[in-house]
Write a protein that holds these residues in place. Structure first.
Motif, PDB file in Angstrom:
ATOM      1  N   VAL A 417      -8.251  -5.890  61.198  1.00  0.00           N
ATOM      2  CA  VAL A 417      -8.131  -5.770  59.787  1.00  0.00           C
ATOM      3  C   VAL A 417      -7.994  -4.031  59.466  1.00  0.00           C
ATOM      4  O   VAL A 417      -7.177  -4.181  58.981  1.00  0.00           O
ATOM      5  N   LYS A 418      -8.875  -3.405  60.312  1.00  0.00           N
ATOM      6  CA  LYS A 418      -8.950  -1.808  60.218  1.00  0.00           C
ATOM      7  C   LYS A 418      -7.171  -1.328  60.709  1.00  0.00           C
ATOM      8  O   LYS A 418      -6.935  -0.849  60.058  1.00  0.00           O
ATOM      9  N   SER A 419      -6.702  -1.639  61.922  1.00  0.00           N
ATOM     10  CA  SER A 419      -5.715  -1.171  61.996  1.00  0.00           C
ATOM     11  C   SER A 419      -4.465  -1.811  61.020  1.00  0.00           C
ATOM     12  O   SER A 419      -3.353  -1.181  60.622  1.00  0.00           O
ATOM     13  N   GLY A 420      -4.535  -3.311  60.418  1.00  0.00           N
ATOM     14  CA  GLY A 420      -3.379  -3.830  59.775  1.00  0.00           C
ATOM     15  C   GLY A 420      -3.573  -2.880  58.580  1.00  0.00           C
ATOM     16  O   GLY A 420      -2.785  -2.991  57.487  1.00  0.00           O
ATOM     17  N   PHE A 427       4.158   1.272  56.612  1.00  0.00           N
ATOM     18  CA  PHE A 427       5.039   0.834  56.312  1.00  0.00           C
ATOM     19  C   PHE A 427       5.279   0.242  55.192  1.00  0.00           C
ATOM     20  O   PHE A 427       6.784  -0.248  54.911  1.00  0.00           O
ATOM     21  N   TYR A 428       4.285   0.299  54.222  1.00  0.00           N
ATOM     22  CA  TYR A 428       4.538  -0.572  52.569  1.00  0.00           C
ATOM     23  C   TYR A 428       4.428   0.245  51.841  1.00  0.00           C
ATOM     24  O   TYR A 428       3.982  -0.008  50.404  1.00  0.00           O
ATOM     25  N   GLY A 429       3.471   1.627  52.053  1.00  0.00           N
ATOM     26  CA  GLY A 429       3.748   2.529  51.000  1.00  0.00           C
ATOM     27  C   GLY A 429       1.903   2.640  50.125  1.00  0.00           C
ATOM     28  O   GLY A 429       1.347   1.733  51.156  1.00  0.00           O
ATOM     29  N   SER A 430       1.482   3.819  49.280  1.00  0.00           N
ATOM     30  CA  SER A 430       0.327   3.652  49.621  1.00  0.00           C
ATOM     31  C   SER A 430       0.161   2.874  48.494  1.00  0.00           C
ATOM     32  O   SER A 430      -1.592   2.561  48.514  1.00  0.00           O
ATOM     33  N   ASP A 431       0.576   2.177  47.812  1.00  0.00           N
ATOM     34  CA  ASP A 431      -0.030   1.153  47.070  1.00  0.00           C
ATOM     35  C   ASP A 431      -0.480  -0.026  47.346  1.00  0.00           C
ATOM     36  O   ASP A 431      -0.971  -0.931  47.173  1.00  0.00           O
ATOM     37  N   ALA A 432      -0.515   0.000  49.313  1.00  0.00           N
ATOM     38  CA  ALA A 432      -0.681  -1.142  49.358  1.00  0.00           C
ATOM     39  C   ALA A 432      -1.546  -1.510  49.917  1.00  0.00           C
ATOM     40  O   ALA A 432      -2.694  -0.963  50.430  1.00  0.00           O
ATOM     41  N   LYS A 433      -2.285  -2.598  49.958  1.00  0.00           N
ATOM     42  CA  LYS A 433      -3.969  -2.772  49.398  1.00  0.00           C
ATOM     43  C   LYS A 433      -3.726  -3.655  51.028  1.00  0.00           C
ATOM     44  O   LYS A 433      -2.452  -4.172  51.024  1.00  0.00           O
ATOM     45  N   GLY A 434      -5.171  -4.175  51.505  1.00  0.00           N
ATOM     46  CA  GLY A 434      -5.603  -5.108  52.126  1.00  0.00           C
ATOM     47  C   GLY A 434      -5.251  -4.768  53.432  1.00  0.00           C
ATOM     48  O   GLY A 434      -4.481  -4.206  54.361  1.00  0.00           O
ATOM     49  N   TRP A 435      -4.480  -5.488  54.498  1.00  0.00           N
ATOM     50  CA  TRP A 435      -4.078  -5.144  55.768  1.00  0.00           C
ATOM     51  C   TRP A 435      -3.333  -6.202  55.977  1.00  0.00           C
ATOM     52  O   TRP A 435      -2.723  -7.862  55.265  1.00  0.00           O
ATOM     53  N   VAL A 436      -1.862  -5.861  56.989  1.00  0.00           N
ATOM     54  CA  VAL A 436      -1.079  -7.165  57.364  1.00  0.00           C
ATOM     55  C   VAL A 436      -1.065  -7.413  58.798  1.00  0.00           C
ATOM     56  O   VAL A 436      -1.197  -6.268  59.916  1.00  0.00           O
ATOM     57  N   ALA A 437      -0.514  -7.685  59.731  1.00  0.00           N
ATOM     58  CA  ALA A 437      -0.194  -8.060  61.236  1.00  0.00           C
ATOM     59  C   ALA A 437       0.692  -8.135  61.219  1.00  0.00           C
ATOM     60  O   ALA A 437       1.124  -9.313  60.098  1.00  0.00           O
ATOM     61  N   HIS A 438       1.748  -8.548  61.490  1.00  0.00           N
ATOM     62  CA  HIS A 438       3.452  -9.138  62.224  1.00  0.00           C
ATOM     63  C   HIS A 438       3.270  -9.812  62.812  1.00  0.00           C
ATOM     64  O   HIS A 438       2.301 -10.872  62.960  1.00  0.00           O
TER      65      HIS A 438
END
Ligand code: FUC
Length: 807
Positions: A417-420, A427-438
């Motif tokens: 989660v933290k790294s995500g 990668f998706y901009g400052s408006d991006a919330k939450g977490w992502v893993a590719h």
């Protein structure tokens, strides 16, 4: 039904012929008449952290040793400040239908940046080869080696020079060490020399200790960083001997044993990943503990702990007694042309065996190799691919009554989660919330897109992991657990809610940019293969499912009403499933022409399996479109791809087609005439071959067999939903269904005869009337029940048993 075969051993001493027979259950035993000629013939053993694979060699034996956390590389920040800046351009190009151009920009700018701190992605590495030279030069008779799945012990046995030699190999959970126990029928006849070998980053020394001589292997793996060291590890090998003449002595970086009556080789290992600086102490301490305990009691203790997991579930299928007597490699070779129905039972039982051997609570989840590796550079870095592979590894966990083996993956997901969160913003901009893993990750919490956007841009890897967090809840019903995972699920949903965009053609809410795992298409007449797209079907399914699970969790926990409303509104805007003119389920928003119609990934059928948005009962038209898709894709593919297709056909209720795919999964990975040419299918040790060896196909196949026999995804328990003609009679025991109940089923002549259900946390059970049955009777247990034409509803308190007879 339980077939036994005899491991017959002929002992020839001065023309006296003796047969010593041991009874072995073919549903739970792999067996061979010669030592392994290559690694993919060796037998895997493990305790969820340590793994070993002995080849059963006669005069010389190689035992490949692994530790699940032994990884090169290190944590590092791959944030690329360029990426988010180019996102509007990439999206604009996609809106204009210029996918190729969008892909070009991505190759340039939407890739992980080389970490300033240094640091590499790393690779899962095999630990070492243990070489054992036995002083065996005489003629050898009656050679057999086998793996008893029900004990978790492998054996090698043969006669030579008037002696019967038996080796047993196991990895103890209790003592957390690997053990090889050597016995001979005549006293003083065990002679051996042990040495350790590692291709790189390993030093071997010989130490003298109160218990005698020990070999030590230690090293530091490369992590590409100047500021701190890479992974450190240490392994020890020591021998306990019995016998009045027995001697142990140091050789040149080796350990020598002479004239023992009996001996135990014990191997301990630890890494700094789990133990920090205490790794050496840990490995040495484990060995000390074994030497302070009773050696003769070791094996029984290890077997008991193994059985506490293994015995919870099992499968038997009425088979062909003649085939069951054959060594496993011969069964595989004959399987394409000869009936051997119970090979599927062995495959299923082996799948559970492999899972419980390669992970355990507190350990790491099984990687592409499970936990076994015979090289320091494993294929695909032996990592965690998130676009099918690590998820497939876990398909048998809940249904196979090994629920706690899901926990390492769940912990691993939490760690992302933290790294995500960083990746989301970078990668998706400052408006991006939450977490992502590719599409891939490692033990260092890599969450950035992959370096090749064509496959690396898939950004629903984390969402797919969340499906596993939710699935564990469906089988366990634990509210405290749900509370614990809720922030992880919510965080993943926040990412999509904040980053999805409205595509211009239909006004649907879509992920962009993304890709449908590893598949490519043509845009118009351009002959350049392209992957980058908006809203591939798999993403839409995963997002719909994730949002649904978050809403359901919030409802159960009585929280986040407003947020749930936002999710509900977003779900309405997701692209619906689309059926092409030719009748197949569309993989992308547009009906692009695929570069390869037979591509191994079938990601857009996620909603059929493992998801549940498409089903024969609830969405028959979509189910028919899935069937078309599968026909078009064909029955080929790499190992795991065939395995996945078993599951699809099982969900489509077509047992014979699922069985056909099982056969194709079992195609020999190589023939005896051409042993170095590895193709897709199954190796002699029943390991799945992508090729190369990749563990996911085994678990996908295990799950496929399970899905053919029992399903529970749509609120109903479905007994034998896709039974092939070849499995006319059999018995499954201890399988789990959603709601936590445990189910045993006996069938014959292709029809359910009896089911025993033990209640789970969800008291109401709805059982569909199985094919060919019209009546059901509760013969044991006065539980409340009622019937409709289509199903039988039973109220069964937790842990209570009901026995049902079907006619
Ligand atoms: C995915 C698959 C490949 C392979 C690799 C480890 O990328 O597309 O077939 O299984 O993972």
């Amino acid at each position: 039904m339980k077939r036994k075969f005899l491991v017959s051993i002929s002992l020839s001493i001065l023309s006296i012929y003796t047969v010593c027979a041991q009874s072995v259950d073919s549903n739970h035993t792999l067996f061979y008449k010669s030592p392994a000629a290559q690694w993919e013939e060796t037998l895997p053993l493990g305790n969820g952290r340590l793994g070993m694979m002995p080849d059963g060699g006669i005069n010389h034996e190689t035992v490949v040793l692994s530790e699940i956390s032994l990884w090169g590389g290190s944590e590092a920040d791959y944030s690329n400040p360029e990426a988010a800046k180019y996102l509007p351009q990439i999206r604009r190009l996609l809106f204009e239908g210029k996918n190729k151009e969008a892909q070009e920009v991505m190759y340039e700018h939407f890739v992980p940046k080389k970490p300033e701190s240094g640091g590499t992605y790393g690779t899962f590495q095999g630990m070492a080869d243990l070489h054992i030279d036995y002083n065996c030069t005489g003629e050898v008779n009656g050679y057999t080696r086998w793996l008893d799945l029900s004990e978790g012990v492998a054996y090698t046995r043969y006669q030579s020079d008037g002696n019967q030699y038996t080796r047993s190999y196991y990895v103890s959970r209790d003592k957390d060490v690997m053990v090889i126990h050597l016995q001979a029928s005549q006293p003083g006849s065990i002679d051996l020399q042990l040495s350790l070998n590692r291709k790189e980053c390993g030093t071997v020394t010989v130490e003298n200790n109160a218990d005698g001589v020990r070999l030590k292997l230690y090293g530091t793996l490369d992590n590409g960083r100047a500021d701190h060291d890479g992974m450190k590890y240490a392994a020890y090998v020591a021998v306990k001997t019995i016998g009045s003449a027995a001697r142990r002595q140091a050789g040149d970086r080796s350990l020598i044993v002479r004239q023992a009556d009996e001996a135990w080789i014990v191997i301990s290992a630890a890494t700094s990943y789990f133990e920090g600086n205490g790794y050496e102490q840990k490995a040495a301490g484990l060995l000390d503990k074994v030497f302070a305990s009773s050696f003769p009691a070791l094996q029984a203790e290890a077997v008991k702990s193994h059985q506490a997991l293994y015995n919870r579930a099992s499968l038997q299928i009425q088979g062909n007694p003649e085939a069951e007597q054959l060594p496993t490699n011969e069964r595989i070779l004959r399987f394409q042309t000869n009936e051997d129905p119970s090979l599927a039972a062995l495959y299923y039982n082996y799948g559970r065996y492999l899972l419980l051997s390669s992970t355990r609570p507190g350990s790491l989840p099984p990687n592409l190799q499970g936990l076994w590796a015979n090289d320091v550079q494993t294929p695909w870095n032996g990592d965690y691919h998130l676009n099918i592979n690590v998820q497939m590894n876990h398909w048998p966990a809940e249904q196979g009554n090994l629920s706690e083996l899901h926990l390492p993956l769940i912990e691993f997901t939490k760690q992302l989660v933290k790294s995500g969160e960083q990746t989301a913003k970078a990668f998706y901009g400052s408006d991006a919330k939450g977490w992502v893993a590719h599409m891939m990750t490692n033990v260092w919490q890599f969450t950035a897109p992959g370096e090749h956007p064509s496959w690396g841009a898939t950004n629903t890897g984390g969402a797919w992991l969340c499906a596993h967090l939710w699935e564990h809840y469906l089988y366990t019903g634990n509210r405290a657990y749900l509370q614990e995972i809720y922030p992880v699920l919510k965080g993943a949903s926040e990412f999509f809610l904040s980053t999805m965009v409205v595509e211009p053609t239909h006004g649907w809410l879509v992920t962009a940019p993304s890709s449908s795992p590893e598949n490519t298409f043509y845009v118009g007449n351009d002959k350049t293969p392209v992957s980058i797209c908006m809203g591939p079907t798999m993403d839409n399914q995963l997002v719909r499912e994730l949002f649904g699970n978050v809403m359901e969790s919030a409802k159960l926990l009585g929280i986040d009403r407003e947020y749930s409303k936002q999710l509900a509104a977003a779900v309405k805007k997701l692209p619906p499933h689309q059926i092409s003119k030719e009748g197949y389920l569309m993989e992308w928003l547009e009906d692009y022409k695929e570069v390869d119609v037979h591509h191994r990934h079938v990601s857009h059928l996620y909603g059929l399996h493992p998801g549940n948005q498409i089903s024969l009962i609830n969405t028959p038209e979509l189910a028919a479109a899935c069937r078309q898709t599968l026909e078009r894709r064909g029955d080929g593919g790499t190992g795991w791809s065939r395995a996945w297709k078993i599951n699809f056909w099982a969900r489509l209720g077509d047992g014979n087609r699922a069985y056909k795919l099982f056969k194709s999964l079992l195609q020999p990975a190589y023939t005896p005439e051409n042993p170095t040419q590895h193709g897709s299918g199954t190796f002699p040790n029943l390991f799945c071959s992508h090729p190369p060896f990749q563990m996911d196909g085994n678990w996908g196949g295990t799950s496929g067999i399970s899905e053919m026999l029992l399903q529970s995804q749509d609120g109903f328990i479905n007994l034998l939903p896709a039974l092939p003609d070849a499995w006319s009679a059999g018995e499954l025991k201890g399988f789990k269904v959603r709601g936590g109940a445990t189910v045993d089923v006996t069938w014959s002549n292709g029809k359910v005869k009896q089911a025993v259900v033990t209640g789970g946390f969800s008291k109401k059970l709805r059982i569909r009337m199985p094919a060919g049955c019209t009546r059901v009777q509760v013969v044991q247990g006065k539980k409340q029940y009622s019937f409709t034409k289509k199903y039988f509803e039973l109220t069964l308190p937790e842990n209570e048993r009901a026995e049902l007879k079907f006619q």
